[in-house]
Motif scaffolding. Structure first.
Motif, short mmCIF file in Angstrom:
data_model
loop_
_atom_site.label_atom_id
_atom_site.label_comp_id
_atom_site.label_asym_id
_atom_site.label_seq_id
_atom_site.Cartn_x
_atom_site.Cartn_y
_atom_site.Cartn_z
N PRO A 8 9.00 -10.41 -2.75
CA PRO A 8 9.33 -10.60 -1.34
C PRO A 8 10.70 -10.03 -0.95
O PRO A 8 10.84 -9.43 0.12
N LEU A 9 11.68 -10.18 -1.82
CA LEU A 9 13.02 -9.71 -1.48
C LEU A 9 13.09 -8.18 -1.49
O LEU A 9 13.75 -7.59 -0.64
N ALA A 10 12.40 -7.56 -2.44
CA ALA A 10 12.37 -6.09 -2.46
C ALA A 10 11.75 -5.56 -1.18
O ALA A 10 12.21 -4.56 -0.62
N GLY A 11 10.70 -6.22 -0.70
CA GLY A 11 10.09 -5.80 0.56
C GLY A 11 10.99 -6.03 1.75
O GLY A 11 11.10 -5.18 2.64
N ALA A 12 11.66 -7.19 1.77
CA ALA A 12 12.54 -7.51 2.88
C ALA A 12 13.73 -6.56 2.95
O ALA A 12 14.20 -6.21 4.04
N LEU A 13 14.20 -6.12 1.79
CA LEU A 13 15.34 -5.19 1.74
C LEU A 13 14.90 -3.73 1.87
O LEU A 13 15.72 -2.82 1.74
N LYS A 14 13.60 -3.51 2.11
CA LYS A 14 13.04 -2.17 2.36
C LYS A 14 13.23 -1.22 1.18
O LYS A 14 13.46 -0.02 1.35
N MET A 15 13.09 -1.74 -0.03
CA MET A 15 13.09 -0.86 -1.19
C MET A 15 11.83 0.02 -1.13
O MET A 15 10.75 -0.48 -0.83
N PRO A 16 11.95 1.33 -1.37
CA PRO A 16 10.75 2.19 -1.36
C PRO A 16 9.68 1.64 -2.30
O PRO A 16 9.99 1.29 -3.45
N TYR A 17 8.45 1.60 -1.81
CA TYR A 17 7.41 0.95 -2.59
C TYR A 17 7.16 1.64 -3.92
O TYR A 17 6.88 0.97 -4.92
N TRP A 18 7.27 2.95 -3.99
CA TRP A 18 7.00 3.64 -5.24
C TRP A 18 8.01 3.23 -6.32
O TRP A 18 7.66 3.09 -7.50
N LYS A 19 9.26 3.03 -5.91
CA LYS A 19 10.26 2.55 -6.87
C LYS A 19 9.93 1.13 -7.31
O LYS A 19 10.01 0.79 -8.50
N PHE A 20 9.58 0.30 -6.33
CA PHE A 20 9.23 -1.08 -6.64
C PHE A 20 8.03 -1.13 -7.58
O PHE A 20 8.03 -1.90 -8.55
N LEU A 21 7.01 -0.33 -7.31
CA LEU A 21 5.79 -0.37 -8.10
C LEU A 21 6.04 0.03 -9.55
O LEU A 21 5.52 -0.60 -10.48
N ILE A 22 6.85 1.07 -9.75
CA ILE A 22 7.17 1.50 -11.12
C ILE A 22 7.88 0.39 -11.88
O ILE A 22 7.50 0.02 -13.00
N ALA A 23 8.95 -0.15 -11.26
CA ALA A 23 9.71 -1.21 -11.93
C ALA A 23 8.86 -2.46 -12.11
O ALA A 23 8.94 -3.15 -13.14
N ASN A 24 8.04 -2.76 -11.11
CA ASN A 24 7.19 -3.95 -11.16
C ASN A 24 6.16 -3.84 -12.28
O ASN A 24 5.96 -4.79 -13.06
N ALA A 25 5.50 -2.68 -12.37
CA ALA A 25 4.47 -2.50 -13.39
C ALA A 25 5.07 -2.52 -14.81
O ALA A 25 4.56 -3.21 -15.70
N LEU A 26 6.17 -1.80 -14.99
CA LEU A 26 6.80 -1.77 -16.31
C LEU A 26 7.33 -3.14 -16.70
O LEU A 26 7.17 -3.58 -17.84
#
Length: 210
Positions: A129-147
């Protein structure tokens, strides 16, 4: 009570669904004992109850990745005001101290906060939720999230599973001791993280006011 017999009656499918569901919901931002459930499932696998450690790790990884992604979408849609509302309704879990601690981690580490956050109780709840609220690019979030999700789920399952296998010959029919110990460790780590979060915020508030 025959603990071993009782454990063997639990359907493996129910274990997999529980692991994926609890970890997924926790990753949405709802405080549930995801780590404790994962540890318990890995111990069940070590008990030869028909539960596969590979499937436990896979379900935990899937729950973490999907749950975090949904949490990201919610945070991106409603923004930071969402945390203000949650803080008023659930101050013990979403109070200003916790949110500010998570924000500082994101400001300092960026996408690494998502990866590392999977291993820390406080950040594990806030990461999506915080990554989304802070507008982190989703592709960056997805890579870090998956790993992060795969490393946390796979690593935790492997370590607990092999420790459980080693401990099996020592614990014997008293295997419930391992389950109790896992619960105690999980609760203790969560309490330590909450205390640290509470200690950091007052000090920073004092510096700002001064």
């Amino acid at each position: 009570m025959d603990i071993n017999g009782w454990l063997e009656t639990i359907p493996p499918l129910a274990v997999y669904l529980l692991v994926a569901g609890v970890i997924g919901i926790e990753s949405l931002g709802i405080p549930l004992p995801g780590e404790i459930v994962l540890i318990g499932a890995a111990l069940l696998a070590a008990k030869h109850t028909g539960v596969s450690p590979l499937l436990v790790g896979a379900c935990a990884s899937a729950g973490a990745i999907v749950g975090d992604s949904i949490g990201y979408a919610i945070g991106h849609r409603f923004g930071e005001p969402l945390f203000d509302k949650l803080g008023r309704k659930f101050p013990k879990h979403f109070g200003p101290n916790h949110v500010d601690t998570a924000k500082r981690a994101f400001d300092r580490w960026g996408m690494w906060a998502v990866f590392v956050g999977r291993f820390i109780a406080l950040l594990r709840i806030f990461a999506g939720p915080l990554a989304g609220a802070l507008k982190m690019p989703y592709w960056k979030f997805l890579i870090a999230n998956a790993l992060g999700g795969i490393a946390w789920a796979g690593g935790t399952t492997a370590v607990v599973y092999y420790l459980g296998m080693v401990a099996e010959k020592w614990l014997g029919k008293f295997s419930w001791i391992g389950l109790v110990a896992a619960v105690v460790v999980g609760i203790t780590s969560a309490l330590i993280m909450k205390r640290r979060a509470g200690k950091h915020q007052p000090a920073e508030t004092a510096d700002v006011s001064g």
